[in-house]
Motif scaffolding. Structure first.
Motif, PDB file in Angstrom:
ATOM      1  N   THR A 153       0.609  -0.877  -0.120  1.00  0.00           N
ATOM      2  CA  THR A 153      -0.097  -0.084  -0.069  1.00  0.00           C
ATOM      3  C   THR A 153       1.288   1.472  -0.138  1.00  0.00           C
ATOM      4  N   ASP A 154       2.111   1.160   0.112  1.00  0.00           N
ATOM      5  CA  ASP A 154       3.143   2.255  -0.209  1.00  0.00           C
ATOM      6  C   ASP A 154       2.927   2.997   1.131  1.00  0.00           C
ATOM      7  N   ASP A 164      -0.404   8.489  19.489  1.00  0.00           N
ATOM      8  CA  ASP A 164      -1.416   7.737  18.396  1.00  0.00           C
ATOM      9  C   ASP A 164      -0.389   7.935  17.172  1.00  0.00           C
ATOM     10  N   LYS A 165      -0.819   7.070  16.589  1.00  0.00           N
ATOM     11  CA  LYS A 165      -0.358   6.344  15.995  1.00  0.00           C
ATOM     12  C   LYS A 165      -0.359   7.750  14.643  1.00  0.00           C
ATOM     13  N   GLN A 166       0.645   7.675  13.762  1.00  0.00           N
ATOM     14  CA  GLN A 166       0.559   7.902  12.451  1.00  0.00           C
ATOM     15  C   GLN A 166       0.973   7.191  10.913  1.00  0.00           C
ATOM     16  N   VAL A 167      -0.075   7.811  10.330  1.00  0.00           N
ATOM     17  CA  VAL A 167       0.233   6.622   8.905  1.00  0.00           C
ATOM     18  C   VAL A 167       0.848   7.711   8.311  1.00  0.00           C
ATOM     19  N   PHE A 168       1.986   7.228   7.581  1.00  0.00           N
ATOM     20  CA  PHE A 168       2.016   8.466   6.105  1.00  0.00           C
ATOM     21  C   PHE A 168       2.035   7.859   5.220  1.00  0.00           C
ATOM     22  N   GLU A 169       1.578   8.031   3.704  1.00  0.00           N
ATOM     23  CA  GLU A 169       1.649   7.489   2.386  1.00  0.00           C
ATOM     24  C   GLU A 169       2.769   8.170   1.451  1.00  0.00           C
ATOM     25  N   LYS A 170       3.231   6.974   1.384  1.00  0.00           N
ATOM     26  CA  LYS A 170       4.889   7.024  -0.029  1.00  0.00           C
ATOM     27  C   LYS A 170       5.767   8.053   0.495  1.00  0.00           C
ATOM     28  N   PRO A 171       5.890   8.166   2.146  1.00  0.00           N
ATOM     29  CA  PRO A 171       7.244   8.763   2.017  1.00  0.00           C
ATOM     30  C   PRO A 171       8.741   8.579   1.534  1.00  0.00           C
ATOM     31  N   PHE A 183      19.428   9.550  11.927  1.00  0.00           N
ATOM     32  CA  PHE A 183      18.919   8.457  11.147  1.00  0.00           C
ATOM     33  C   PHE A 183      17.725   8.746  10.393  1.00  0.00           C
ATOM     34  N   VAL A 184      18.310   9.079   8.932  1.00  0.00           N
ATOM     35  CA  VAL A 184      16.913   9.014   7.903  1.00  0.00           C
ATOM     36  C   VAL A 184      16.530   8.071   7.449  1.00  0.00           C
ATOM     37  N   LEU A 185      15.728   7.269   6.920  1.00  0.00           N
ATOM     38  CA  LEU A 185      15.773   6.086   6.126  1.00  0.00           C
ATOM     39  C   LEU A 185      15.064   6.601   4.523  1.00  0.00           C
ATOM     40  N   SER A 186      16.148   6.381   3.624  1.00  0.00           N
ATOM     41  CA  SER A 186      15.372   6.747   1.961  1.00  0.00           C
ATOM     42  C   SER A 186      14.408   5.769   2.141  1.00  0.00           C
ATOM     43  N   PHE A 187      13.172   5.975   1.368  1.00  0.00           N
ATOM     44  CA  PHE A 187      12.425   5.198   0.919  1.00  0.00           C
ATOM     45  C   PHE A 187      12.323   4.953  -0.669  1.00  0.00           C
ATOM     46  N   GLU A 188      13.273   5.373  -1.566  1.00  0.00           N
ATOM     47  CA  GLU A 188      13.554   5.222  -2.961  1.00  0.00           C
ATOM     48  C   GLU A 188      13.457   3.747  -3.151  1.00  0.00           C
ATOM     49  N   GLU A 189      14.790   2.838  -2.841  1.00  0.00           N
ATOM     50  CA  GLU A 189      14.480   1.663  -2.828  1.00  0.00           C
ATOM     51  C   GLU A 189      13.433   0.411  -2.800  1.00  0.00           C
ATOM     52  N   ILE A 190      12.958   1.177  -1.525  1.00  0.00           N
ATOM     53  CA  ILE A 190      11.934   0.778  -0.672  1.00  0.00           C
ATOM     54  C   ILE A 190      10.227   0.374  -2.211  1.00  0.00           C
ATOM     55  N   TRP A 191      10.169   1.455  -2.199  1.00  0.00           N
ATOM     56  CA  TRP A 191       8.874   1.611  -3.156  1.00  0.00           C
ATOM     57  C   TRP A 191       9.502   1.359  -4.591  1.00  0.00           C
ATOM     58  N   LYS A 192      10.364   0.769  -5.252  1.00  0.00           N
ATOM     59  CA  LYS A 192       9.989   0.225  -6.304  1.00  0.00           C
ATOM     60  C   LYS A 192       9.952  -1.092  -6.466  1.00  0.00           C
TER      61      LYS A 192
END
Length: 192
Positions: A153-154, A164-171, A183-192
């Motif tokens: 669902t990205d 409260d829980k937070q939901v992020f759409e395709k960060p 620390f910062v996680l990049s999602f570039e490879e994760i969303w491929k």
């Protein structure tokens, strides 16, 4: 991942040492134990999920090697939570001071603590509701920050102590906040 639940409590409850020995005697299986004492047998992940897990873990390893702020653990590590559950998050991080406060035996067996940070990566066969309950359990047991990444669902769900829980759409990125400073996680490879 498909999970099989076995409830042996009506026959005989299994204590911590017996659970540890069960895991050691069956290294080809991945076990967890919930707070009710039921044993969960977890199936392995598929190739895409496994690859994504290791790519995410690499980012954490490089950050942690530079900062030396804590200890990282993979999905093979089982933690004994305060509620009695034995859980194995896909990735976990513990502040070095907390880790050093454990005895050598506690470090070698299933560490009796809730990590400071956990990450779960949903595989196609995981039930979202089961993972959400697991992350809530982590927070209730002392985890400060937890991420649930759902590549189908990205979406990323972020759980924090007292919020409260937070939901992020395709960060594009996600910060480790004050728990994982810098620390910062990049999602570039994760969303491929």
């Amino acid at each position: 991942m498909n999970t099989i639940t076995i409830d042996l409590n009506s026959i005989t409850p299994i204590d911590d040492e017996q659970f540890y020995q069960l895991c050691r005697a069956n290294p080809e299986l991945k076990f967890e134990r919930n707070a009710n004492g039921e044993i969960l047998i977890m199936s392995p992940t598929g190739g895409e999920t496994g690859n994504c897990n290791i790519e995410i873990a690499a980012d954490f390893v490089f950050w942690n090697r530079q900062t030396k702020l804590g200890k990282l653990f993979d999905s093979s590590t089982c933690f004994k939570l305060p509620n009695g559950a034995n859980r194995s998050p896909d990735l976990a991080w513990v502040k070095v001071e907390r880790w050093e406060g454990l005895t050598a035996t506690e470090k070698e067996k299933f560490p009796p603590l809730a990590p400071d940070f956990v990450l779960e990566l949903k595989s196609p066969t995981d039930r979202l509701s089961t993972l959400q309950a697991k992350l809530e359990e982590y927070i209730e047991n002392g985890v400060k920050l937890a991420w649930l990444i759902d590549r189908e669902t990205d979406r990323v769900e972020v759980y924090r102590t007292g919020r409260d829980k937070q939901v992020f759409e395709k960060p594009a990125t996600l910060s480790g906040e004050e728990i994982l400073p810098g620390f910062v996680l990049s999602f570039e490879e994760i969303w491929k």
